[in-house]
Design an enzyme around this catalytic site. Sequence first.
Site, PDB file in Angstrom:
ATOM      1  N   GLU A   1      -7.104  -2.855   5.578  1.00  0.00           N
ATOM      2  CA  GLU A   1      -7.115  -2.868   4.112  1.00  0.00           C
ATOM      3  C   GLU A   1      -6.166  -3.933   3.569  1.00  0.00           C
ATOM      4  O   GLU A   1      -6.432  -4.555   2.537  1.00  0.00           O
ATOM      5  CB  GLU A   1      -6.735  -1.476   3.589  1.00  0.00           C
ATOM      6  CG  GLU A   1      -7.858  -0.466   3.837  1.00  0.00           C
ATOM      7  CD  GLU A   1      -7.389   0.964   3.920  1.00  0.00           C
ATOM      8  OE1 GLU A   1      -6.256   1.207   4.398  1.00  0.00           O
ATOM      9  OE2 GLU A   1      -8.156   1.859   3.512  1.00  0.00           O
TER      10      GLU A   1
ATOM     11  N   HIS B   1     -12.047   4.440  -0.503  1.00  0.00           N
ATOM     12  CA  HIS B   1     -11.955   3.684   0.751  1.00  0.00           C
ATOM     13  C   HIS B   1     -12.680   2.341   0.655  1.00  0.00           C
ATOM     14  O   HIS B   1     -13.111   1.781   1.662  1.00  0.00           O
ATOM     15  CB  HIS B   1     -12.522   4.480   1.947  1.00  0.00           C
ATOM     16  CG  HIS B   1     -11.672   5.639   2.353  1.00  0.00           C
ATOM     17  ND1 HIS B   1     -12.188   6.889   2.643  1.00  0.00           N
ATOM     18  CD2 HIS B   1     -10.336   5.741   2.515  1.00  0.00           C
ATOM     19  CE1 HIS B   1     -11.201   7.709   2.956  1.00  0.00           C
ATOM     20  NE2 HIS B   1     -10.056   7.042   2.884  1.00  0.00           N
TER      21      HIS B   1
ATOM     22  N   ARG C   1      -7.353  17.711   3.075  1.00  0.00           N
ATOM     23  CA  ARG C   1      -8.244  17.906   1.922  1.00  0.00           C
ATOM     24  C   ARG C   1      -9.512  18.621   2.357  1.00  0.00           C
ATOM     25  O   ARG C   1     -10.002  18.410   3.461  1.00  0.00           O
ATOM     26  CB  ARG C   1      -8.597  16.556   1.290  1.00  0.00           C
ATOM     27  CG  ARG C   1      -7.472  15.955   0.503  1.00  0.00           C
ATOM     28  CD  ARG C   1      -7.782  14.542   0.054  1.00  0.00           C
ATOM     29  NE  ARG C   1      -7.055  13.557   0.834  1.00  0.00           N
ATOM     30  CZ  ARG C   1      -7.319  12.252   0.852  1.00  0.00           C
ATOM     31  NH1 ARG C   1      -8.317  11.777   0.142  1.00  0.00           N
ATOM     32  NH2 ARG C   1      -6.601  11.436   1.591  1.00  0.00           N
TER      33      ARG C   1
ATOM     34  N   ASN D   1       0.878  -1.172   0.000  1.00  0.00           N
ATOM     35  CA  ASN D   1       0.000   0.000   0.000  1.00  0.00           C
ATOM     36  C   ASN D   1       0.914   1.221   0.000  1.00  0.00           C
ATOM     37  O   ASN D   1       1.371   1.668   1.040  1.00  0.00           O
ATOM     38  CB  ASN D   1      -0.890  -0.054   1.255  1.00  0.00           C
ATOM     39  CG  ASN D   1      -1.826   1.128   1.354  1.00  0.00           C
ATOM     40  OD1 ASN D   1      -1.750   2.077   0.567  1.00  0.00           O
ATOM     41  ND2 ASN D   1      -2.705   1.085   2.342  1.00  0.00           N
TER      42      ASN D   1
ATOM     43  N   ARG E   1      -2.658  -2.130  -3.378  1.00  0.00           N
ATOM     44  CA  ARG E   1      -3.791  -1.221  -3.237  1.00  0.00           C
ATOM     45  C   ARG E   1      -3.671  -0.165  -4.332  1.00  0.00           C
ATOM     46  O   ARG E   1      -2.638   0.492  -4.468  1.00  0.00           O
ATOM     47  CB  ARG E   1      -3.753  -0.527  -1.882  1.00  0.00           C
ATOM     48  CG  ARG E   1      -4.893   0.455  -1.736  1.00  0.00           C
ATOM     49  CD  ARG E   1      -4.787   1.253  -0.483  1.00  0.00           C
ATOM     50  NE  ARG E   1      -5.885   2.197  -0.394  1.00  0.00           N
ATOM     51  CZ  ARG E   1      -5.925   3.187   0.477  1.00  0.00           C
ATOM     52  NH1 ARG E   1      -4.942   3.347   1.331  1.00  0.00           N
ATOM     53  NH2 ARG E   1      -6.955   4.011   0.498  1.00  0.00           N
TER      54      ARG E   1
END
Length: 409
Positions: free
Chosen positions: A380, A182, A242, A8, A94
């Site tokens: 994840e 996500h 963000r 990732n 990922r």
Amino acid sequence: MRSILTLNAGSSSLKFALFGLTDVHHGQLIGGQIAADGSGGARFLVRDCAGGVLADRRYAVPGAVIDADRAIEILLAWLSTAVPKLDLSAVGHRVVHGGAEFSRPVALDDGVVAALTRLARLAPLHQPFNLKGIAAARAAFPGVPQIACFDTAFHAGHAFEQAAFGLPRAYYEDGIRRYGFHGLSYDYVARQLARIAPAVAEERVVIAHLGNGASLCAVRSGRSVASTMGFSALDGLVMGTRCGGIDPGVLLYLMAEKGMDAAALTDLLYRQSGLKGLSGLSHDMRALEASAAPQAAEAIACFIARIRREIGAMAAAMGGIDALVFTGGIGENSARIRAEVAAGFDWLGLAIDPARNTDDSVELSAPSSRVRVFRIPTDEDAMIARHVAGLMAAAAADLVPLDQVKWAA
Ligand code: ADP
């Protein structure tokens, strides 16, 4: 042991893990990351499945951010000496953006890499780094299948009215639509919820993934119905750096009146905004919670207010809400944020039990709460490993090449 390596690769960290091919559900064998160490350098930390430290090294890096190529080099060098009998069945990556083309995990070849490179502009904070990880792993492990697992894929079934912007239809056909992100996290958490509380997992569930990146997902029967993130990973909630959802008129104004171009807006919206921009102090929730500055409290208040508003939107997309699940670094660890979010939903019959909220309980709802509330740590890497193992098993069962595996609907 035959194993799966998951990578990732992000803008400020490289996370990785090794899983046994045949027991991905038992969690990772080893895992670690290379990330900023908080004092101007980078730290490479690897642990085994019992939490034992296998490596803990520090590196001086210019600008306090480790270059993705350098991070991968450090990892590969360590793997070659620390795990000399590494027997990789596959590498799972990922990948943040799969666009309209990729709605399932896919074996990487030159054509797929080219398609993912074209999507990099849609996720400038993530995709270029994902692609660096892919390039390095393909070079380091030639002949080992490399599988891309997408953050957008979990949302691929959204109805047109959830996916379309109010733009002329041709833009939708051209791929300018809401994708959602996500997805690996939501997929994992939704499956965990189905194990913990199977009946409620079939109902109307809102999952709040609150980390540096943050979004909400409306999930019914394990399938994504709507998400706060859209075409890019900018939309929806206020995040670490963000902006979240913004009136597009602001962008027109900044371009026309302030002379900002795409590069300046990209930097503003992705890197200088959110908690960092609002507080002027930090993007990091721990630092803001610890601060006595009024700007820190105001930034947190904006974060909370937007989450509450968007939980309302997600509930509306499903005609109600039966469960709320917190995950991600903030969602899993900040009792204060969970309590403040929940306090906005008394009117909905949602109540958190303060004692459960502050210990490590999985279920946080008060006995009187109509809406059940959970705290489920995400993983994840485990989701990537499960996708990869599933793809390998399907390929083995059918005796066909990986890239021709047919997936069940
Ligand atoms: P990413 O999106 O980069 O994977 P994480 O999911 O790791 O990020 O979340 C990072 C965020 O979680 C940071 O804002 C960090 O401050 C916050 N966080 C981690 N632990 C805590 C804690 N105990 N209390 C409050 N916030 C926390």
